[in-house]
Write a protein that holds these residues in place. Structure first.
Motif, PDB file in Angstrom:
ATOM      1  N   ARG A  15       0.815  -1.217   0.000  1.00 31.89           N
ATOM      2  CA  ARG A  15       0.000   0.000   0.000  1.00 31.89           C
ATOM      3  C   ARG A  15       0.854   1.275   0.000  1.00 31.89           C
ATOM      4  NH1 ARG A  15      -5.475  -0.658   1.256  1.00 31.89           N
ATOM      5  NH2 ARG A  15      -6.061  -2.814   0.773  1.00 31.89           N
ATOM      6  N   VAL A  16       2.049   1.188   0.576  1.00 36.01           N
ATOM      7  CA  VAL A  16       2.920   2.356   0.677  1.00 36.01           C
ATOM      8  C   VAL A  16       4.329   1.964   0.244  1.00 36.01           C
ATOM      9  CG1 VAL A  16       3.846   4.179   2.159  1.00 36.01           C
ATOM     10  CG2 VAL A  16       1.555   3.257   2.606  1.00 36.01           C
ATOM     11  N   ARG A  17       4.890   2.747  -0.663  1.00 35.12           N
ATOM     12  CA  ARG A  17       6.268   2.531  -1.117  1.00 35.12           C
ATOM     13  C   ARG A  17       7.107   3.730  -0.705  1.00 35.12           C
ATOM     14  NH1 ARG A  17       9.426   3.398  -6.091  1.00 35.12           N
ATOM     15  NH2 ARG A  17      10.806   1.617  -6.421  1.00 35.12           N
ATOM     16  N   THR A  18       8.246   3.472  -0.059  1.00 32.64           N
ATOM     17  CA  THR A  18       9.084   4.564   0.433  1.00 32.64           C
ATOM     18  C   THR A  18      10.415   4.588  -0.313  1.00 32.64           C
ATOM     19  OG1 THR A  18       9.976   3.167   2.199  1.00 32.64           O
ATOM     20  CG2 THR A  18       8.046   4.499   2.717  1.00 32.64           C
ATOM     21  N   GLU A  19      10.919   5.796  -0.504  1.00 36.16           N
ATOM     22  CA  GLU A  19      12.200   6.012  -1.170  1.00 36.16           C
ATOM     23  C   GLU A  19      12.956   7.127  -0.444  1.00 36.16           C
ATOM     24  OE1 GLU A  19      11.879   6.151  -5.646  1.00 36.16           O
ATOM     25  OE2 GLU A  19       9.735   6.194  -5.156  1.00 36.16           O
ATOM     26  N   MET A  20      14.264   7.163  -0.667  1.00 32.67           N
ATOM     27  CA  MET A  20      15.098   8.238  -0.158  1.00 32.67           C
ATOM     28  C   MET A  20      16.035   8.656  -1.276  1.00 32.67           C
ATOM     29  SD  MET A  20      15.853  10.292   2.298  1.00 32.67           S
ATOM     30  CE  MET A  20      15.172   9.568   3.798  1.00 32.67           C
ATOM     31  N   GLY A  21      16.031   9.941  -1.616  1.00 29.98           N
ATOM     32  CA  GLY A  21      16.829  10.352  -2.751  1.00 29.98           C
ATOM     33  C   GLY A  21      17.153  11.833  -2.776  1.00 29.98           C
ATOM     34  N   ILE A  22      17.516  12.307  -3.971  1.00 31.67           N
ATOM     35  CA  ILE A  22      17.915  13.687  -4.214  1.00 31.67           C
ATOM     36  C   ILE A  22      16.781  14.408  -4.942  1.00 31.67           C
ATOM     37  CG2 ILE A  22      19.585  15.183  -5.377  1.00 31.67           C
ATOM     38  CD1 ILE A  22      21.584  12.879  -5.217  1.00 31.67           C
ATOM     39  N   LEU A  23      16.473  15.617  -4.483  1.00 31.74           N
ATOM     40  CA  LEU A  23      15.422  16.424  -5.110  1.00 31.74           C
ATOM     41  C   LEU A  23      15.972  17.790  -5.494  1.00 31.74           C
ATOM     42  CD1 LEU A  23      12.391  16.872  -5.850  1.00 31.74           C
ATOM     43  CD2 LEU A  23      12.091  17.772  -3.538  1.00 31.74           C
ATOM     44  N   PHE A  24      15.695  18.188  -6.729  1.00 32.23           N
ATOM     45  CA  PHE A  24      16.029  19.536  -7.198  1.00 32.23           C
ATOM     46  C   PHE A  24      14.782  20.151  -7.802  1.00 32.23           C
ATOM     47  CE2 PHE A  24      16.978  22.339 -10.775  1.00 32.23           C
ATOM     48  CZ  PHE A  24      17.764  23.296 -10.157  1.00 32.23           C
ATOM     49  N   THR A  25      14.474  21.389  -7.405  1.00 31.64           N
ATOM     50  CA  THR A  25      13.322  22.079  -7.968  1.00 31.64           C
ATOM     51  C   THR A  25      13.710  23.498  -8.366  1.00 31.64           C
ATOM     52  OG1 THR A  25      12.481  23.026  -5.894  1.00 31.64           O
ATOM     53  CG2 THR A  25      11.771  20.779  -6.452  1.00 31.64           C
TER      54      THR A  25
END
Length: 319
Positions: free
Chosen positions: A216-226
């Motif tokens: 039901r829930v998928r988790t990730e950890m990563g890099i974000l650029f906006t």
């Protein structure tokens, strides 16, 4: 005696003027910096319609409507700033001989908390929260018996911290987070069991019975650029650009998810405006659905670029 008094007065004046300038420096009156709240809201309604009567070239009568609401709430105090933006959009289209179809459906909340060392720098230490989902079921038209998306299926949550640059941060912003937590929610049982939007599918036995339900829930950890940029490009023409790039450290590092919106607003007068925009998405977890020989059933292929173009004329009310 009178001359002595005059002499003393002259010597006093000369001695005062001879003193360092620091004696004449005015004390700065310190005023308490008060917290500042700002709020703005915009409601827009776009409508387009086509009708034919005895039209030799043929055509289909249709009507489309799009309702949008954007609410901004900001707070500033000394070197702290907090900005939150809530967005709601919903669009429908009705053509002759077809059922009503959805053209747009977005619920989004973005909240950003920033701190800078002083008022001279344009760099902020920032923490950002972003949540997005939809209101109603989505379908792969003309098939409407089996939804391919629903409220909170999917739902996306981003939470992380990093640095942000912006001289006028409401108009121009570059944000980089080396540690951003991402959750993908698929709270519908059928979609979760099918493994939609990147969650792990259900484990089935040979007869198709569910042994272990889908994730039901998928988790990730990563890099974000906006990047967010808003500027006038000509008189009564405003450009808005929003770009988001994300890659996950663990599952598919280097495979970048893209969310890019480009919008041109043409202001006719205070209340009437025209919009022309483009929205491009690439998410490796969202697989393309292809129809099978069995009616109402689809198989998943590789991810593809999603693109949406919009053009509308409508009314905008700010308050």
């Amino acid at each position: 005696m009178k001359n002595v008094l005059v002499l003393f007065l002259i010597l006093f004046v000369q001695s005062v003027w001879a003193q360092p300038d620091s004696l004449f420096v005015k004390r700065e009156i310190k005023h308490d910096v008060k917290p500042k709240w700002t709020q703005s809201n915009k409601v827009g309604f776009d409508l387009s319609e086509v009708a034919f009567v005895n039209w030799n070239s043929g055509g289909s009568n249709s009507i489309s409507a799009l309702l949008g609401l954007v609410s901004n709430l900001g707070y500033k105090y000394k070197n702290f700033s907090w900005q939150s933006v809530g967005t709601l959009r919903y669009g429908i289209n009705k053509q002759q001989g077809q059922e009503m179809r959805k053209t747009d459906d977005v619920i989004e909340l973005v909240s950003n908390l920033g701190y800078r060392r002083d008022t001279l720098t344009n760099w902020f230490y920032s923490a950002r929260f972003n949540f997005k989902t939809q209101l109603t079921n989505g379908y792969k038209y003309p098939e409407t018996s089996k939804p391919i998306s629903q409220f909170m299926a999917p739902g996306y949550l981003f939470l992380g911290g990093g640095v942000e640059y912006g001289k006028n941060i409401e108009k121009l912003s570059f944000y980089f987070s080396p540690m951003t937590f991402k959750s993908t929610f698929v709270l519908d049982e059928a979609l979760a069991n099918a493994g939609s939007f990147g969650v792990s599918p259900a484990v089935l036995d040979l007869e198709g019975n569910v042994i272990s339900p889908g994730q039901r829930v998928r988790t990730e950890m990563g890099i974000l650029f906006t990047n967010a940029y808003e500027t006038p490009v000509y008189e009564n023409i405003n450009l808005i650009n929003r770009l988001s790039l994300y890659t996950d450290y663990i599952n598919s590092f280097g495979n970048i998810d893209i969310d890019w919106e480009l919008l041109l607003n043409f202001k006719v007068n205070k209340y009437v405006k025209t919009s022309f925009g483009s929205h491009l998405i690439y998410d490796n977890d969202v697989k393309n659905l292809e129809a099978t020989e069995v009616e109402g059933e689809y198989e998943k292929n590789g991810a593809r670029i999603q693109w949406k173009q919009l053009l509308g004329v409508g009314v905008v009310v700010a308050f």
